[in-house]
Design a protein around this motif. Structure first.
Motif, PDB file in Angstrom:
ATOM      1  N   LEU A  28      28.525  38.642  45.958  1.00 23.48           N
ATOM      2  CA  LEU A  28      29.604  37.636  45.906  1.00 23.48           C
ATOM      3  C   LEU A  28      30.501  37.555  44.709  1.00 23.48           C
ATOM      4  O   LEU A  28      31.624  37.275  44.795  1.00 23.48           O
ATOM      5  CB  LEU A  28      29.109  36.375  46.332  1.00 23.48           C
ATOM      6  N   GLY A  29      29.694  37.703  43.413  1.00 24.55           N
ATOM      7  CA  GLY A  29      30.240  37.506  42.101  1.00 24.55           C
ATOM      8  C   GLY A  29      31.493  38.709  42.133  1.00 24.55           C
ATOM      9  O   GLY A  29      32.353  38.361  41.446  1.00 24.55           O
ATOM     10  N   LEU A  30      30.905  39.686  42.540  1.00 22.26           N
ATOM     11  CA  LEU A  30      31.923  40.942  42.576  1.00 22.26           C
ATOM     12  C   LEU A  30      33.245  40.935  43.344  1.00 22.26           C
ATOM     13  O   LEU A  30      34.158  41.397  43.264  1.00 22.26           O
ATOM     14  CB  LEU A  30      31.205  42.206  42.920  1.00 22.26           C
ATOM     15  N   ARG A  31      32.938  40.188  44.432  1.00 20.89           N
ATOM     16  CA  ARG A  31      33.951  40.129  45.500  1.00 20.89           C
ATOM     17  C   ARG A  31      35.078  39.245  45.333  1.00 20.89           C
ATOM     18  O   ARG A  31      36.211  39.126  45.590  1.00 20.89           O
ATOM     19  CB  ARG A  31      33.243  40.009  46.846  1.00 20.89           C
ATOM     20  N   ILE A  32      34.557  37.910  45.156  1.00 21.70           N
ATOM     21  CA  ILE A  32      35.252  36.683  44.848  1.00 21.70           C
ATOM     22  C   ILE A  32      36.233  36.406  43.614  1.00 21.70           C
ATOM     23  O   ILE A  32      35.671  36.553  42.800  1.00 21.70           O
ATOM     24  CB  ILE A  32      34.460  35.348  45.132  1.00 21.70           C
ATOM     25  N   GLY A  33      37.506  35.967  43.714  1.00 20.62           N
ATOM     26  CA  GLY A  33      38.244  36.015  42.617  1.00 20.62           C
ATOM     27  C   GLY A  33      39.565  35.930  43.031  1.00 20.62           C
ATOM     28  O   GLY A  33      39.996  36.086  44.092  1.00 20.62           O
ATOM     29  N   LEU A  46      31.519  51.504  42.910  1.00 23.30           N
ATOM     30  CA  LEU A  46      30.152  51.386  42.201  1.00 23.30           C
ATOM     31  C   LEU A  46      29.342  52.613  42.417  1.00 23.30           C
ATOM     32  O   LEU A  46      28.763  53.143  41.378  1.00 23.30           O
ATOM     33  CB  LEU A  46      29.397  50.252  42.732  1.00 23.30           C
ATOM     34  N   LEU A  47      29.556  53.139  43.717  1.00 25.88           N
ATOM     35  CA  LEU A  47      28.722  54.250  43.966  1.00 25.88           C
ATOM     36  C   LEU A  47      29.565  55.611  43.690  1.00 25.88           C
ATOM     37  O   LEU A  47      28.968  56.838  43.681  1.00 25.88           O
ATOM     38  CB  LEU A  47      28.339  54.295  45.479  1.00 25.88           C
ATOM     39  N   ASP A  51      36.489  59.865  47.062  1.00 25.03           N
ATOM     40  CA  ASP A  51      37.653  59.417  47.458  1.00 25.03           C
ATOM     41  C   ASP A  51      38.086  58.202  46.615  1.00 25.03           C
ATOM     42  O   ASP A  51      39.037  57.773  47.045  1.00 25.03           O
ATOM     43  CB  ASP A  51      37.912  59.479  48.887  1.00 25.03           C
ATOM     44  N   ALA A  52      37.264  57.473  45.874  1.00 25.53           N
ATOM     45  CA  ALA A  52      37.689  56.393  45.247  1.00 25.53           C
ATOM     46  C   ALA A  52      38.766  56.414  44.196  1.00 25.53           C
ATOM     47  O   ALA A  52      38.497  57.187  43.384  1.00 25.53           O
ATOM     48  CB  ALA A  52      36.151  55.591  44.673  1.00 25.53           C
ATOM     49  N   TYR A  59      40.080  48.988  40.996  1.00 32.30           N
ATOM     50  CA  TYR A  59      38.988  49.574  40.240  1.00 32.30           C
ATOM     51  C   TYR A  59      38.799  48.750  38.886  1.00 32.30           C
ATOM     52  O   TYR A  59      37.689  48.496  38.321  1.00 32.30           O
ATOM     53  CB  TYR A  59      39.317  51.026  40.103  1.00 32.30           C
ATOM     54  N   ALA A  60      39.967  48.676  38.257  1.00 33.13           N
ATOM     55  CA  ALA A  60      39.867  48.032  36.862  1.00 33.13           C
ATOM     56  C   ALA A  60      39.239  46.562  36.876  1.00 33.13           C
ATOM     57  O   ALA A  60      38.621  46.263  36.073  1.00 33.13           O
ATOM     58  CB  ALA A  60      41.497  47.997  36.388  1.00 33.13           C
ATOM     59  N   VAL A  61      39.631  45.607  37.866  1.00 33.98           N
ATOM     60  CA  VAL A  61      39.168  44.561  38.050  1.00 33.98           C
ATOM     61  C   VAL A  61      37.914  44.453  38.198  1.00 33.98           C
ATOM     62  O   VAL A  61      37.087  43.831  37.634  1.00 33.98           O
ATOM     63  CB  VAL A  61      40.042  43.708  39.146  1.00 33.98           C
TER      64      VAL A  61
END
Length: 331
Positions: A28-33, A46-47, A51-52, A59-61
């Motif tokens: 949630l901490g990585l997603r919400i903002g 992260l993995l 194709d990322a 990606y920078a955020v």
């Protein structure tokens, strides 16, 4: 040994649940903002799935802003909670917290000197280094004053409170004479994770995690010390060396954590107390449970700090105080 009724299955069940809670709060901490990221994006980056798009702003955020912030919250929340557990045993007081012996005051003076002199903007880690140095000096001073002859929990406490009061006066003097950004100083005094970097996480990780493991190895001694120093000596625990080891572990964790996050209140007071009520007083379970619960609590508090007044941001210490104060009053 006290509390031998704790079973392996019970420990595993509690810790598995707390690890899942930590994973959920971290995601949630990585997603919400302010910048919306999907769970698919997060897992892809992260993995490092081929194709990322590693040049994208998403990606920078994630990698430069949110990931360091979540990891720092994890280490700070976990570290403060473990330090709180230890201080509550050492002082035999369930209302003791990691800052009670003046460690945060020493760190605050060091950090404010770095801000006031402009060193924090000149050298990369000047502020955390001076904060850590200030905290360590207080640790040595409190122990020196409080342990003449025999270590007594009340003399340690009185020494810490006395030095803390003196440092509070210095902090007020420094803030009132500052012509540099006072906002930075105030945010630091309340506790702030907004400037987290991966380098800070990498510096804090080898301090907090090994010291937490050592605290866990001393959990049986903590169980005996909780009975009182006289009972502990009768049961064959060398109270002086055990007290010194635990005091140093808790103080160094607090000093390291406060150096990077500022003085985030209530985590090290409320979380150990809450875990003791939920999971019992056996430190073999209480130490890891407090670490995992404190980590989740601070990550969730930081999400609230980032979003409740978006696009403005609150210091996370203001959120932990708002959540922790009612619980403290109830206790």
């Amino acid at each position: 040994m006290a509390h031998d009724h704790l079973t392996g299955r019970q420990t595993l069940r509690v810790l598995t649940g707390l690890i899942l809670l930590l994973l959920c709060s971290s995601l949630l901490g990585l997603r919400i903002g302010a910048y919306d990221l999907s769970f698919a994006d997060i897992l892809q980056y992260l993995l490092r799935i081929p194709d990322a798009d590693e040049t994208s702003s998403a990606y920078a955020v994630l990698v430069d802003i949110r990931l360091p912030r979540v990891l720092l919250a994890l280490l700070v929340g976990g570290g403060l909670s473990v330090a709180g557990v230890i201080f509550q045993v050492l002082l035999r007081n369930v209302l003791a917290d990691p800052y009670i012996l003046g460690v945060s005051g020493g760190a605050s003076v060091g950090a404010l000197i770095a801000i006031a002199t402009g060193l924090s903007s000149l050298a990369l880690f000047a502020q955390p280094i001076l904060a850590f140095a200030g905290a360590v000096l207080v640790v040595i001073a409190v122990y020196g004053l409080g342990s003449r002859g025999r270590i007594q929990d009340n003399t340690l406490l009185l020494s810490g409170v006395m030095i803390g009061a003196f440092l509070s006066a210095i902090i007020l003097a420094l803030v009132s004479t500052m012509d540099r950004p006072v906002r930075n100083a105030l945010f630091w005094l309340i506790g702030f994770l907004g400037n987290a970097t991966i380098n800070e996480v990498l510096l804090l990780l080898p301090v907090v995690v090994p010291l937490t493991v050592v605290a866990l190895l001393l959990a049986s001694r903590m169980n005996v010390l909780a009975l009182g120093s006289t009972a502990a000596e009768h049961l064959g625990v060398p109270t002086r060396s055990a007290t010194l080891q635990l005091y140093l572990i808790a103080s160094l964790i607090t000093a390291a954590v406060v150096s990077f996050s500022g003085a985030i209140g209530f985590v090290g007071l409320i979380i150990p107390h809450m875990c003791r009520r939920l999971f019992g007083p056996d430190h073999r379970l209480l130490v890891p449970a407090a670490f995992l619960t404190g980590a989740s609590f601070l990550i969730i508090s930081d999400i609230v700090a980032r979003t409740v007044l978006a696009p403005s941001e609150l210091p996370v210490g203001a959120v932990t105080a708002a959540l922790g104060a009612p619980v403290f009053i109830y206790i």
